[in-house]
Design an enzyme around this catalytic site. Structure first.
Site, PDB file in Angstrom:
ATOM      1  N   SER A 709       0.805  -1.229   0.000  1.00 56.49           N
ATOM      2  CA  SER A 709       0.000   0.000   0.000  1.00 56.49           C
ATOM      3  C   SER A 709       0.839   1.281   0.000  1.00 56.49           C
ATOM      4  O   SER A 709       0.292   2.368  -0.124  1.00 56.49           O
ATOM      5  CB  SER A 709      -0.937   0.006   1.220  1.00 56.49           C
ATOM      6  OG  SER A 709      -0.200  -0.007   2.416  1.00 56.49           O
ATOM      7  N   LYS A 752      -6.984   3.562   8.386  1.00 61.29           N
ATOM      8  CA  LYS A 752      -6.031   4.534   7.826  1.00 61.29           C
ATOM      9  C   LYS A 752      -6.604   5.945   7.821  1.00 61.29           C
ATOM     10  O   LYS A 752      -5.907   6.929   8.135  1.00 61.29           O
ATOM     11  CB  LYS A 752      -5.642   4.118   6.413  1.00 61.29           C
ATOM     12  CG  LYS A 752      -4.809   2.838   6.350  1.00 61.29           C
ATOM     13  CD  LYS A 752      -4.531   2.443   4.905  1.00 61.29           C
ATOM     14  CE  LYS A 752      -3.686   1.170   4.836  1.00 61.29           C
ATOM     15  NZ  LYS A 752      -3.427   0.733   3.448  1.00 61.29           N
TER      16      LYS A 752
END
Length: 822
Positions: A709, A752
């Site tokens: 990511s 996140k």
């Protein structure tokens, strides 16, 4: 002829010359036949038979008149009165009537001497008596080379037979003495064959041997087998006699014990047994089990009645029957189908977890519509401390069902699940059956805790494979526990498994469960959980139950969450709140704090000590090559800084530091290759790659980092360092990249996003396909954030990199000699 109370034995003292000729004479053609039920003659032997059938008597009377020969053939089945050719053994002997005598019952006792072997070709009934066509079968006599072996084997047979007759009680001493004194000849061989205690089939096997040597070998083998069998029989008899003596001793001792118990007023064995049996029968009458189960129970109960109460087997059998009657057989509690009340209970006990609550309410709705619906098999997975196990108890309460929990962590033996066979000492049922016993109903909520911690493939079997039957709706209707040894229905049980990591669960087991992810809590959710549950619970736990006015301010709770814990769940938070109230209790006890006090953020720091963790904050955009990324960890979301620097060198060198995993290293290589392939579009001088080395670093090197990511973050960091352009202020990003520059979606978006919000981020770049994840997050958590969706890395760079360069940018210089060589 010698006779005793068991058998009649007949023999002649020696073989005359005439008899010797008849034994080797040739016979053939037509001859009268007498069929024997249970006797076989061997050449040269003399033996009596009892004749009573009409066709045999007719032949006997004819022989008395004519003094002729007769063929003696044995029947395969003694019960047949009028046998045909296929009912007879094909090989017999030619014999001569020696003597006959009429008996009081009308039968005749006839004594015959056998001569040569013959084989029947055809059997006929003529005038009420049997006649047939026969051919002679002459024995092969041992040759000169075989004669020494033959003589030796005769001596062995003689010795074995003498030993056998001494072991057996059926033979008179005169017969033993007679055989002992016989010369080792063919006549001795045939005599021994006729007296060996063999079956008709075995004797016929000896008679049909083609040569005397083969018959001798076979006779020795039979004699050895009989001797070994008799020795074993005697050994067993001696042991049995010893066992009986021991049992008699134990019996007398038990009688003495019973007499002592009677004198003391204790219950005797019979009354104890009857009490056990009556107790089991009374429990069995209320069981709703199948006919097969009832029959098995009655059979095992009858077995209990036959076992001595002092025997260890009695307690084993009693424990088994108590286990069977202790199980709930089709005994279900009534489900609470009031959906509104169930929803209220679930919301009261747990904050958040909307997906799990929704699934339980769906099941309740289906139960309300259809009563025979099978219970779901659910697996709740997520980080530790988020309330997966405690949620099971709330679900049981909401449904109105019994609750039972089994911890599978560290289970390494298949028998822990499926039970031990009763043949083993200390056998017991498996954990599933034990759990059903504790539940007392056939439809409990059954928690399989820590299913991902099972030990796979040990020497004791694979417990995860045993769970396949438990968690398969097609198989658990007839779950078979090795101890109970009866089919048990688990289809009504609601199994809820919990796990932290589904990657360690075998795929076949995973396929049988409905997976529901239980996400970690964000700060806002933790504050609500602390206010509703943790603060009241720990206030009461530390003796401050009546001090309800004693509270913890919301900023103080947020401070504790952010600076004293680093987790997805609330276990660490509960420990800190417990610690807080312990110290508050001390101050209240000393009179240093009022009962109606609200603990502030500053007081929380004083009570708990200096903060353990520092809060991640955005570090600005003053440096080229520093970009903020977003990462997911087992304790929630975090911001991550990617730093890229350039140094003068030989070029073509990329250094990666920060304890990076292989996938993260590959992301850095992909990012660099993409930038090198698009230098013109990004206005980068390609000579930089030949004269400058790149170094990419991710801070906090002690913490391992991996995953794809950070791909767009690394690409942006490298591009910023090479162009010396500023990165947009207040920006963070997450997304995977491909070699073509495509941006791919990633997971953990919820965690996140909340980490970015805590760090003061304003703009976030995501893959377009992650838009659906943003739409599932409550709007109150997204306030103050702006999302930008990209499908290509160029979209990311266009938004992230400003035209403005950083202060004091690097002035790139290049090696002139290299340029000339070029």
């Amino acid at each position: 002829m010698f006779e005793n109370n068991k058998k009649t034995f007949s023999f002649v003292a020696e073989v005359s010359g005439e008899t010797e000729k008849l034994m080797h004479a040739s016979y053939g053609g037509e001859m009268p036949i007498i069929t024997l039920r249970d006797n076989i003659f061997f050449p040269g032997t003399v033996s009596p038979i009892t004749i009573g059938r009409k066709h045999s008597l007719k032949t006997l009377h004819k022989l008395e008149r004519t003094d002729g020969m007769v063929a003696l053939l044995t029947q395969k089945t003694p019960d047949v009165d009028n046998p045909q050719t296929e009912d007879l053994y094909p090989i017999g002997v030619v014999a001569k009537l020696v003597h006959s005598m009429k008996m009081p019952d009308g039968t005749f006792n006839a004594l015959f001497q056998a001569f040569n072997r013959v084989q029947i070709e055809e059997l006929r009934m003529v005038n009420g008596a049997y006649e047939g066509t026969i051919v002679t079968m002459t024995d092969q006599i041992p040759g000169r080379m075989e004669l020494p072996e033959y003589k030796t084997m005769l001596a062995i047979l003689k010795e074995r037979t003498s030993k056998l007759m001494n072991v057996l009680d059926d033979y008179p001493d005169e017969l033993t003495q007679y055989i002992t004194n016989m010369e080792p000849t063919t006549f001795m061989l045939n005599t021994i064959c006729s007296y060996l205690p063999l079956t008709i089939e075995q004797k016929y096997e000896l008679l049909s041997c083609p040569s005397e040597l083969v018959r001798l070998q076979q006779a020795i083998q039979f004699a050895n087998n009989i001797i070994e069998l008799m020795q074993l029989k005697r050994k067993i008899e001696n042991k049995t006699r010893s066992d009986l003596d021991q049992q008699q001793r134990e019996y007398f001792l038990r009688q003495q014990v019973q007499n002592i118990q009677s004198e003391l007023g204790d219950k005797d064995e019979s009354s104890v047994r009857q009490e056990d049996v009556n107790n089991l029968k009374s429990k069995a009458t209320s069981k709703h089990w199948s006919k097969q189960t009832a029959e098995t129970f009655d059979k095992e109960l009858a077995k209990l009645n036959r076992i001595n109460i002092q025997s260890p087997d009695y307690n084993v059998q009693l424990q088994y029957l108590q286990t069977v009657v202790g199980l709930p057989w089709n005994e279900c509690t009534r489900d609470n189908t009031n959906i509104a009340m169930a929803e209220k209970k679930l919301n009261r006990d747990h904050y958040g977890m909307e997906k799990v609550k929704e699934r339980i309410l769906e099941h309740l709705a289906v139960l309300k519509m259809r009563k025979d619906r099978q219970s779901p098999i659910i697996c709740l997975y997520g980080p530790p401390g988020v309330g997966k196990t405690s949620l099971g108890k709330s679900i049981a309460e909401a449904l109105g069902r019994k609750y039972v929990r089994v911890s599978l962590g560290g289970v390494h033996d298949e028998s822990e699940i499926r039970g031990h066979r009763r043949t083993y000492i200390g056998a017991m049922p498996g954990r599933i059956i034990q759990g059903m016993q504790r539940a007392g109903s056939s439809n409990p909520v059954f928690i399989l805790d820590e299913i991902d911690k099972l030990t796979l493939g040990s020497v004791h079997g694979d417990p995860s494979s045993a769970l396949l039957e438990v968690l398969d709706p097609e198989q658990n209707v007839t779950f078979h526990d090795n101890y109970v040894d009866l089919d048990y229905d688990l289809s009504k049980v609601m199994f809820i498994a919990t796990a932290n990591d589904t990657g360690t669960i075998p795929r076949p087991l995973l396929d049988r469960m409905e997976l529901i992810e239980v996400d970690g809590y964000i700060t806002e959710e933790k504050i609500e959980i602390a206010k509703r549950h943790l603060v009241p619970k720990n206030r009461e736990k530390n003796g401050l139950k009546e001090h309800t006015a004693l509270k913890v301010a919301k900023p103080a709770l947020e401070f504790i969450i952010e600076r004293y814990t680093r987790e997805s769940g609330v276990r660490g938070l509960e420990k800190q709140i417990d610690k807080l109230f312990r110290r508050v209790a001390l101050r209240v006890a000393k009179g240093e704090m009022n009962e109606d006090h609200t603990i502030s953020k500053e007081e929380a720091e004083v009570l708990l000590g200096k903060p353990i963790f520092s809060r991640d904050t955005y570090q600005g955009n003053d440096y080229a090559g520093v970009v903020t990324g977003l990462a997911w960890t087992s304790v929630g979301g975090e911001i991550l800084f990617i730093e890229t620097s350039l140094s003068k060198g030989k070029g073509s060198k990329l250094t990666l530091t920060g304890n990076l995993g292989d996938i993260m290293k590959e992301s850095a290589l992909l990012a660099l290759e993409y930038i090198r392939a698009h230098v013109e579009r990004l206005d980068i001088d390609s000579r930089i790659f030949e004269n400058y080395n790149l170094h990419v670093h991710v801070p906090e090197g002690a913490v391992p980092k991996d995953g794809p990511s950070a791909g767009i973050t690394m690409a942006t960091s490298i591009a910023s360092a090479l162009t010396q352009r500023k990165v947009r202020a207040g920006l963070a990003m997450t997304g995977e990249i491909t070699l073509r520059g495509k941006v791919l979606p990633v997971g953990g978006i919820r965690e996140k996003i909340l980490a970015a919000k805590r760090a003061g981020i304003k703009d976030i770049i995501l893959c377009k396909e992650n838009k659906k994840d943003i739409e599932e997050i409550p709007s109150e958590y997204l306030k103050g954030l702006t999302f930008h969706y990209a499908s290509d890395i160029q979209d990311v760079l266009d938004f992230a990199l400003l035209k403005e360069k950083v202060a004091n940018p690097i002035t790139f210089t290049f090696d002139e000699e290299k340029e000339k060589e070029k």
